[in-house]
Design a protein around this motif. Structure first.
Motif, PDB file in Angstrom:
ATOM      1  N   MET A   1       0.846  -1.171   0.000  1.00  0.00           N
ATOM      2  CA  MET A   1       0.000   0.000   0.000  1.00  0.00           C
ATOM      3  C   MET A   1       0.897   1.241   0.000  1.00  0.00           C
ATOM      4  N   THR A   2       0.532   2.198  -0.817  1.00  0.00           N
ATOM      5  CA  THR A   2       1.265   3.456  -0.914  1.00  0.00           C
ATOM      6  C   THR A   2       0.312   4.603  -0.633  1.00  0.00           C
ATOM      7  N   ASP A   3       0.750   5.498   0.240  1.00  0.00           N
ATOM      8  CA  ASP A   3      -0.102   6.668   0.476  1.00  0.00           C
ATOM      9  C   ASP A   3       0.398   7.830  -0.366  1.00  0.00           C
ATOM     10  N   ILE A   4      -0.556   8.525  -0.954  1.00  0.00           N
ATOM     11  CA  ILE A   4      -0.278   9.686  -1.792  1.00  0.00           C
ATOM     12  C   ILE A   4      -1.032  10.856  -1.182  1.00  0.00           C
ATOM     13  N   THR A   5      -0.346  11.963  -1.044  1.00  0.00           N
ATOM     14  CA  THR A   5      -0.963  13.125  -0.422  1.00  0.00           C
ATOM     15  C   THR A   5      -1.240  14.204  -1.453  1.00  0.00           C
ATOM     16  N   THR A   6      -2.206  15.049  -1.151  1.00  0.00           N
ATOM     17  CA  THR A   6      -2.496  16.187  -2.020  1.00  0.00           C
ATOM     18  C   THR A   6      -1.600  17.369  -1.686  1.00  0.00           C
ATOM     19  N   GLY A   7      -1.011  17.367  -0.506  1.00  0.00           N
ATOM     20  CA  GLY A   7      -0.171  18.474  -0.060  1.00  0.00           C
ATOM     21  C   GLY A   7       1.274  18.302  -0.469  1.00  0.00           C
ATOM     22  N   GLU A   8       1.977  19.423  -0.583  1.00  0.00           N
ATOM     23  CA  GLU A   8       3.383  19.398  -0.966  1.00  0.00           C
ATOM     24  C   GLU A   8       4.293  18.897   0.146  1.00  0.00           C
ATOM     25  N   SER A   9       4.072  19.342   1.380  1.00  0.00           N
ATOM     26  CA  SER A   9       5.045  18.997   2.414  1.00  0.00           C
ATOM     27  C   SER A   9       4.434  18.572   3.750  1.00  0.00           C
ATOM     28  N   ARG A  10       3.216  18.956   4.012  1.00  0.00           N
ATOM     29  CA  ARG A  10       2.632  18.647   5.316  1.00  0.00           C
ATOM     30  C   ARG A  10       1.511  17.632   5.186  1.00  0.00           C
ATOM     31  N   CYS A  11       1.254  16.931   6.263  1.00  0.00           N
ATOM     32  CA  CYS A  11       0.164  15.948   6.291  1.00  0.00           C
ATOM     33  C   CYS A  11      -0.967  16.437   7.187  1.00  0.00           C
ATOM     34  N   MET A  12      -1.258  17.710   7.095  1.00  0.00           N
ATOM     35  CA  MET A  12      -2.362  18.298   7.850  1.00  0.00           C
ATOM     36  C   MET A  12      -2.788  19.571   7.145  1.00  0.00           C
ATOM     37  N   TYR A  13      -3.968  20.058   7.458  1.00  0.00           N
ATOM     38  CA  TYR A  13      -4.434  21.303   6.844  1.00  0.00           C
ATOM     39  C   TYR A  13      -3.736  22.484   7.501  1.00  0.00           C
ATOM     40  N   VAL A  14      -3.158  23.346   6.690  1.00  0.00           N
ATOM     41  CA  VAL A  14      -2.540  24.587   7.143  1.00  0.00           C
ATOM     42  C   VAL A  14      -2.972  25.671   6.163  1.00  0.00           C
ATOM     43  N   GLU A  15      -3.456  26.780   6.669  1.00  0.00           N
ATOM     44  CA  GLU A  15      -3.890  27.887   5.806  1.00  0.00           C
ATOM     45  C   GLU A  15      -2.732  28.338   4.924  1.00  0.00           C
ATOM     46  N   GLY A  16      -2.987  28.459   3.621  1.00  0.00           N
ATOM     47  CA  GLY A  16      -1.965  28.907   2.681  1.00  0.00           C
ATOM     48  C   GLY A  16      -1.018  27.814   2.218  1.00  0.00           C
ATOM     49  N   HIS A  17      -1.297  26.584   2.564  1.00  0.00           N
ATOM     50  CA  HIS A  17      -0.440  25.455   2.203  1.00  0.00           C
ATOM     51  C   HIS A  17      -0.432  25.235   0.689  1.00  0.00           C
ATOM     52  N   GLN A  18       0.691  24.844   0.141  1.00  0.00           N
ATOM     53  CA  GLN A  18       0.813  24.551  -1.286  1.00  0.00           C
ATOM     54  C   GLN A  18       0.376  23.112  -1.557  1.00  0.00           C
ATOM     55  N   TYR A  19      -0.345  22.906  -2.651  1.00  0.00           N
ATOM     56  CA  TYR A  19      -0.828  21.580  -3.015  1.00  0.00           C
ATOM     57  C   TYR A  19      -0.198  21.115  -4.312  1.00  0.00           C
ATOM     58  N   LYS A  20      -0.122  19.800  -4.463  1.00  0.00           N
ATOM     59  CA  LYS A  20       0.420  19.220  -5.685  1.00  0.00           C
ATOM     60  C   LYS A  20      -0.537  19.473  -6.840  1.00  0.00           C
ATOM     61  N   ASP A  21       0.021  19.494  -8.034  1.00  0.00           N
ATOM     62  CA  ASP A  21      -0.793  19.593  -9.237  1.00  0.00           C
ATOM     63  C   ASP A  21      -1.581  18.298  -9.387  1.00  0.00           C
ATOM     64  N   ALA A  22      -2.827  18.409  -9.824  1.00  0.00           N
ATOM     65  CA  ALA A  22      -3.682  17.229  -9.971  1.00  0.00           C
ATOM     66  C   ALA A  22      -3.060  16.200 -10.912  1.00  0.00           C
ATOM     67  N   ALA A  23      -2.387  16.666 -11.962  1.00  0.00           N
ATOM     68  CA  ALA A  23      -1.748  15.737 -12.904  1.00  0.00           C
ATOM     69  C   ALA A  23      -0.691  14.896 -12.202  1.00  0.00           C
ATOM     70  N   LEU A  24       0.066  15.492 -11.306  1.00  0.00           N
ATOM     71  CA  LEU A  24       1.086  14.756 -10.576  1.00  0.00           C
ATOM     72  C   LEU A  24       0.453  13.712  -9.660  1.00  0.00           C
ATOM     73  N   VAL A  25      -0.626  14.078  -8.980  1.00  0.00           N
ATOM     74  CA  VAL A  25      -1.320  13.132  -8.104  1.00  0.00           C
ATOM     75  C   VAL A  25      -1.826  11.943  -8.917  1.00  0.00           C
ATOM     76  N   VAL A  26      -2.455  12.212 -10.069  1.00  0.00           N
ATOM     77  CA  VAL A  26      -2.971  11.137 -10.920  1.00  0.00           C
ATOM     78  C   VAL A  26      -1.827  10.272 -11.447  1.00  0.00           C
ATOM     79  N   CYS A  27      -0.750  10.895 -11.900  1.00  0.00           N
ATOM     80  CA  CYS A  27       0.406  10.128 -12.396  1.00  0.00           C
ATOM     81  C   CYS A  27       0.992   9.241 -11.308  1.00  0.00           C
ATOM     82  N   ASN A  28       1.080   9.759 -10.094  1.00  0.00           N
ATOM     83  CA  ASN A  28       1.592   8.953  -8.981  1.00  0.00           C
ATOM     84  C   ASN A  28       0.686   7.757  -8.705  1.00  0.00           C
TER      85      ASN A  28
END
Length: 93
Positions: A1-28
């Motif tokens: 099992m592999t976990d893939i996150t939508t966030g760039e660096s954190r595993c929690m919600y933070v205001e102003g956080h950067q998110y991965k591009d949807a294409a990268l998430v789908v490719c992963n």
């Protein structure tokens, strides 16, 4: 099992956080599935349980299908999969 996150660096919600591009998430996700793996997709709701718009955009099935179709067309034009995860293959054109 592999976990893939939508966030760039954190595993929690933070205001102003950067998110991965949807294409990268789908490719992963595709990369894991090609190897017969299981994907656990991590999203990070706010304290009140609401998933913010940036993450909802990443999870939008129509957008994901557009990305998948683009990848499928690209792969039919060039069937060498060793370039599959290169940035130009995984970016939306």
């Amino acid at each position: 099992m592999t976990d893939i996150t939508t966030g760039e660096s954190r595993c929690m919600y933070v205001e102003g956080h950067q998110y991965k591009d949807a294409a990268l998430v789908v490719c992963n996700m595709i990369d894991v599935w090609r190897k017969n793996g299981i994907v656990l997709l991590n999203v990070f709701p706010r304290a009140n349980g609401v998933i913010n718009q940036e993450q909802r955009d990443i999870l939008n099935p129509q957008y994901a299908l557009e990305i998948l179709l683009h990848i499928e067309i690209t792969l039919k034009q060039d069937t060498s999969l060793h370039h599959f995860n290169s940035p130009e293959r995984c970016s939306r054109k």
